[in-house]
Write a protein that holds these residues in place. Structure first.
Motif, PDB file in Angstrom:
ATOM      1  N   TYR A   1       0.860  -1.184   0.000  1.00  0.00           N
ATOM      2  CA  TYR A   1       0.000   0.000   0.000  1.00  0.00           C
ATOM      3  C   TYR A   1       0.897   1.234   0.000  1.00  0.00           C
ATOM      4  CZ  TYR A   1      -3.371  -3.439   1.677  1.00  0.00           C
ATOM      5  OH  TYR A   1      -4.172  -4.543   1.817  1.00  0.00           O
ATOM      6  N   PHE A   2       0.573   2.188  -0.852  1.00  0.00           N
ATOM      7  CA  PHE A   2       1.351   3.418  -0.934  1.00  0.00           C
ATOM      8  C   PHE A   2       0.413   4.605  -1.023  1.00  0.00           C
ATOM      9  CE2 PHE A   2       3.867   0.081  -2.894  1.00  0.00           C
ATOM     10  CZ  PHE A   2       5.069   0.195  -2.214  1.00  0.00           C
ATOM     11  N   VAL A   3       0.814   5.687  -0.397  1.00  0.00           N
ATOM     12  CA  VAL A   3       0.162   6.974  -0.598  1.00  0.00           C
ATOM     13  C   VAL A   3       1.204   7.829  -1.290  1.00  0.00           C
ATOM     14  CG1 VAL A   3      -0.797   9.029   0.500  1.00  0.00           C
ATOM     15  CG2 VAL A   3      -1.337   6.756   1.423  1.00  0.00           C
ATOM     16  N   ILE A   4       0.872   8.247  -2.494  1.00  0.00           N
ATOM     17  CA  ILE A   4       1.787   9.047  -3.309  1.00  0.00           C
ATOM     18  C   ILE A   4       1.092  10.364  -3.597  1.00  0.00           C
ATOM     19  CG2 ILE A   4       3.097   9.151  -5.463  1.00  0.00           C
ATOM     20  CD1 ILE A   4       2.913   6.033  -5.489  1.00  0.00           C
ATOM     21  N   ASP A   5       1.768  11.471  -3.291  1.00  0.00           N
ATOM     22  CA  ASP A   5       1.117  12.765  -3.485  1.00  0.00           C
ATOM     23  C   ASP A   5       1.129  13.170  -4.954  1.00  0.00           C
ATOM     24  OD1 ASP A   5       3.609  13.959  -4.066  1.00  0.00           O
ATOM     25  OD2 ASP A   5       3.767  14.958  -2.127  1.00  0.00           O
ATOM     26  N   SER A   6       0.510  14.298  -5.255  1.00  0.00           N
ATOM     27  CA  SER A   6       0.369  14.746  -6.646  1.00  0.00           C
ATOM     28  C   SER A   6       1.701  15.078  -7.306  1.00  0.00           C
ATOM     29  CB  SER A   6      -0.563  15.953  -6.711  1.00  0.00           C
ATOM     30  OG  SER A   6      -0.013  17.015  -5.939  1.00  0.00           O
ATOM     31  N   LYS A   7       2.758  15.213  -6.515  1.00  0.00           N
ATOM     32  CA  LYS A   7       4.089  15.480  -7.076  1.00  0.00           C
ATOM     33  C   LYS A   7       4.890  14.192  -7.248  1.00  0.00           C
ATOM     34  CE  LYS A   7       4.155  20.058  -5.124  1.00  0.00           C
ATOM     35  NZ  LYS A   7       4.667  20.929  -4.088  1.00  0.00           N
ATOM     36  N   GLY A   8       4.288  13.044  -6.914  1.00  0.00           N
ATOM     37  CA  GLY A   8       4.959  11.770  -7.065  1.00  0.00           C
ATOM     38  C   GLY A   8       5.805  11.356  -5.876  1.00  0.00           C
ATOM     39  N   ILE A   9       5.662  12.058  -4.757  1.00  0.00           N
ATOM     40  CA  ILE A   9       6.432  11.738  -3.557  1.00  0.00           C
ATOM     41  C   ILE A   9       5.669  10.705  -2.726  1.00  0.00           C
ATOM     42  CG2 ILE A   9       7.407  12.657  -1.406  1.00  0.00           C
ATOM     43  CD1 ILE A   9       7.638  15.366  -2.903  1.00  0.00           C
ATOM     44  N   VAL A  10       6.353   9.619  -2.367  1.00  0.00           N
ATOM     45  CA  VAL A  10       5.738   8.591  -1.539  1.00  0.00           C
ATOM     46  C   VAL A  10       5.639   9.130  -0.108  1.00  0.00           C
ATOM     47  CG1 VAL A  10       5.939   6.248  -0.622  1.00  0.00           C
ATOM     48  CG2 VAL A  10       6.656   6.739  -2.978  1.00  0.00           C
ATOM     49  N   ARG A  11       4.419   9.264   0.375  1.00  0.00           N
ATOM     50  CA  ARG A  11       4.175   9.799   1.713  1.00  0.00           C
ATOM     51  C   ARG A  11       3.904   8.701   2.737  1.00  0.00           C
ATOM     52  NH1 ARG A  11       5.967  14.936   1.853  1.00  0.00           N
ATOM     53  NH2 ARG A  11       5.357  15.997  -0.053  1.00  0.00           N
ATOM     54  N   TYR A  12       3.563   7.516   2.246  1.00  0.00           N
ATOM     55  CA  TYR A  12       3.290   6.386   3.136  1.00  0.00           C
ATOM     56  C   TYR A  12       3.542   5.112   2.341  1.00  0.00           C
ATOM     57  CZ  TYR A  12       0.623   2.947   5.821  1.00  0.00           C
ATOM     58  OH  TYR A  12       0.245   1.838   6.532  1.00  0.00           O
ATOM     59  N   ALA A  13       4.169   4.138   2.974  1.00  0.00           N
ATOM     60  CA  ALA A  13       4.406   2.849   2.330  1.00  0.00           C
ATOM     61  C   ALA A  13       4.248   1.738   3.360  1.00  0.00           C
ATOM     62  CB  ALA A  13       5.807   2.805   1.733  1.00  0.00           C
ATOM     63  N   LYS A  14       3.559   0.702   2.973  1.00  0.00           N
ATOM     64  CA  LYS A  14       3.407  -0.480   3.819  1.00  0.00           C
ATOM     65  C   LYS A  14       3.446  -1.700   2.893  1.00  0.00           C
ATOM     66  CE  LYS A  14       2.150  -2.650   7.681  1.00  0.00           C
ATOM     67  NZ  LYS A  14       2.871  -2.651   8.913  1.00  0.00           N
ATOM     68  N   VAL A  15       4.542  -2.441   2.958  1.00  0.00           N
ATOM     69  CA  VAL A  15       4.690  -3.653   2.162  1.00  0.00           C
ATOM     70  C   VAL A  15       4.483  -4.833   3.095  1.00  0.00           C
ATOM     71  CG1 VAL A  15       6.235  -4.996   0.687  1.00  0.00           C
ATOM     72  CG2 VAL A  15       6.301  -2.495   0.596  1.00  0.00           C
ATOM     73  N   MET A  16       3.523  -5.656   2.782  1.00  0.00           N
ATOM     74  CA  MET A  16       3.163  -6.777   3.635  1.00  0.00           C
ATOM     75  C   MET A  16       4.064  -7.974   3.330  1.00  0.00           C
ATOM     76  SD  MET A  16       0.819  -5.036   4.970  1.00  0.00           S
ATOM     77  CE  MET A  16      -0.407  -5.834   5.938  1.00  0.00           C
ATOM     78  N   GLN A  17       4.556  -8.625   4.366  1.00  0.00           N
ATOM     79  CA  GLN A  17       5.382  -9.813   4.169  1.00  0.00           C
ATOM     80  C   GLN A  17       4.520 -11.051   3.890  1.00  0.00           C
ATOM     81  OE1 GLN A  17       8.688  -9.523   3.719  1.00  0.00           O
ATOM     82  NE2 GLN A  17       8.141  -7.372   3.940  1.00  0.00           N
ATOM     83  N   ASN A  18       3.299 -11.038   4.405  1.00  0.00           N
ATOM     84  CA  ASN A  18       2.362 -12.129   4.165  1.00  0.00           C
ATOM     85  C   ASN A  18       1.269 -11.596   3.233  1.00  0.00           C
ATOM     86  OD1 ASN A  18       0.269 -14.016   4.244  1.00  0.00           O
ATOM     87  ND2 ASN A  18       0.532 -14.446   6.406  1.00  0.00           N
ATOM     88  N   PRO A  19       1.107 -12.190   2.040  1.00  0.00           N
ATOM     89  CA  PRO A  19       0.107 -11.670   1.100  1.00  0.00           C
ATOM     90  C   PRO A  19      -1.328 -11.793   1.586  1.00  0.00           C
ATOM     91  CG  PRO A  19       1.040 -13.723   0.301  1.00  0.00           C
ATOM     92  CD  PRO A  19       1.828 -13.337   1.518  1.00  0.00           C
ATOM     93  N   LEU A  20      -1.558 -12.563   2.622  1.00  0.00           N
ATOM     94  CA  LEU A  20      -2.908 -12.692   3.167  1.00  0.00           C
ATOM     95  C   LEU A  20      -3.251 -11.568   4.132  1.00  0.00           C
ATOM     96  CD1 LEU A  20      -2.994 -16.549   3.769  1.00  0.00           C
ATOM     97  CD2 LEU A  20      -3.843 -15.266   1.787  1.00  0.00           C
ATOM     98  N   ASP A  21      -2.231 -10.832   4.577  1.00  0.00           N
ATOM     99  CA  ASP A  21      -2.465  -9.697   5.471  1.00  0.00           C
ATOM    100  C   ASP A  21      -2.979  -8.509   4.661  1.00  0.00           C
ATOM    101  OD1 ASP A  21      -1.562 -11.170   7.608  1.00  0.00           O
ATOM    102  OD2 ASP A  21       0.456 -10.312   7.573  1.00  0.00           O
ATOM    103  N   LEU A  22      -4.034  -7.915   5.149  1.00  0.00           N
ATOM    104  CA  LEU A  22      -4.646  -6.769   4.473  1.00  0.00           C
ATOM    105  C   LEU A  22      -4.719  -5.586   5.423  1.00  0.00           C
ATOM    106  CD1 LEU A  22      -7.732  -8.583   2.910  1.00  0.00           C
ATOM    107  CD2 LEU A  22      -5.588  -8.040   1.771  1.00  0.00           C
ATOM    108  N   LEU A  23      -4.561  -4.408   4.872  1.00  0.00           N
ATOM    109  CA  LEU A  23      -4.866  -3.205   5.657  1.00  0.00           C
ATOM    110  C   LEU A  23      -6.354  -2.954   5.534  1.00  0.00           C
ATOM    111  CD1 LEU A  23      -2.119  -0.516   4.899  1.00  0.00           C
ATOM    112  CD2 LEU A  23      -2.439  -1.857   6.953  1.00  0.00           C
ATOM    113  N   GLN A  24      -6.943  -2.491   6.584  1.00  0.00           N
ATOM    114  CA  GLN A  24      -8.343  -2.116   6.543  1.00  0.00           C
ATOM    115  C   GLN A  24      -8.458  -0.738   5.888  1.00  0.00           C
ATOM    116  OE1 GLN A  24     -10.888  -4.169   7.404  1.00  0.00           O
ATOM    117  NE2 GLN A  24      -9.193  -5.618   7.583  1.00  0.00           N
ATOM    118  N   PRO A  25      -9.536  -0.479   5.161  1.00  0.00           N
ATOM    119  CA  PRO A  25      -9.677   0.829   4.511  1.00  0.00           C
ATOM    120  C   PRO A  25      -9.500   1.999   5.471  1.00  0.00           C
ATOM    121  CG  PRO A  25     -11.375  -0.657   3.732  1.00  0.00           C
ATOM    122  CD  PRO A  25     -10.650  -1.366   4.847  1.00  0.00           C
ATOM    123  N   GLU A  26     -10.006   1.857   6.698  1.00  0.00           N
ATOM    124  CA  GLU A  26      -9.882   2.969   7.650  1.00  0.00           C
ATOM    125  C   GLU A  26      -8.416   3.215   8.031  1.00  0.00           C
ATOM    126  OE1 GLU A  26     -11.387  -0.767   9.674  1.00  0.00           O
ATOM    127  OE2 GLU A  26     -12.157   0.464   8.048  1.00  0.00           O
TER     128      GLU A  26
END
Length: 103
Positions: free
Chosen positions: A66-91
């Motif tokens: 999961y990444f949040v990338i701003d309008s200038k292309g800067i990554v503001r948040y990154a979360k790479v899951m080690q287990n593909p079954l792990d999900l972030l909740q929308p909230e």
């Protein structure tokens, strides 16, 4: 995805699948978000979202990330899951979007 649109965000799924595979997926699963193919695996490793261990049985598979990338292309948040079954909740992702200041 209305909550993301309301926050001024656009959601895009990126997959290592071929474009034809993604097209078939979208036809079977009418989702509102866009999808992009990184079949040649150029973007995924740049974001740390590809298994690069040659000894791994899932070598060159995409990781769930999961990444949040701003309008200038800067990554503001990154979360790479080690287990593909792990999900972030929308909230959780909405909170990360708000805290990042990207919207």
């Amino acid at each position: 995805m209305p909550q993301f649109e309301a926050a001024g965000a656009q959601v895009l799924g990126v997959s290592a699948d071929h474009v034809a595979t993604l097209d078939a997926f979208v036809k079977q699963n009418p989702l509102k978000q866009g999808f992009a193919s990184d079949f040649r695996r150029t973007m995924l490793p740049a974001y740390g979202a590809l298994v690069t261990d040659e000894k791994s049985p899932i070598y060159r598979y995409a990781k769930r990330a999961y990444f949040v990338i701003d309008s200038k292309g800067i990554v503001r948040y990154a979360k790479v899951m080690q287990n593909p079954l792990d999900l972030l909740q929308p909230e959780d992702l909405l909170k990360a979007l708000k805290e990042s200041g990207a919207s």
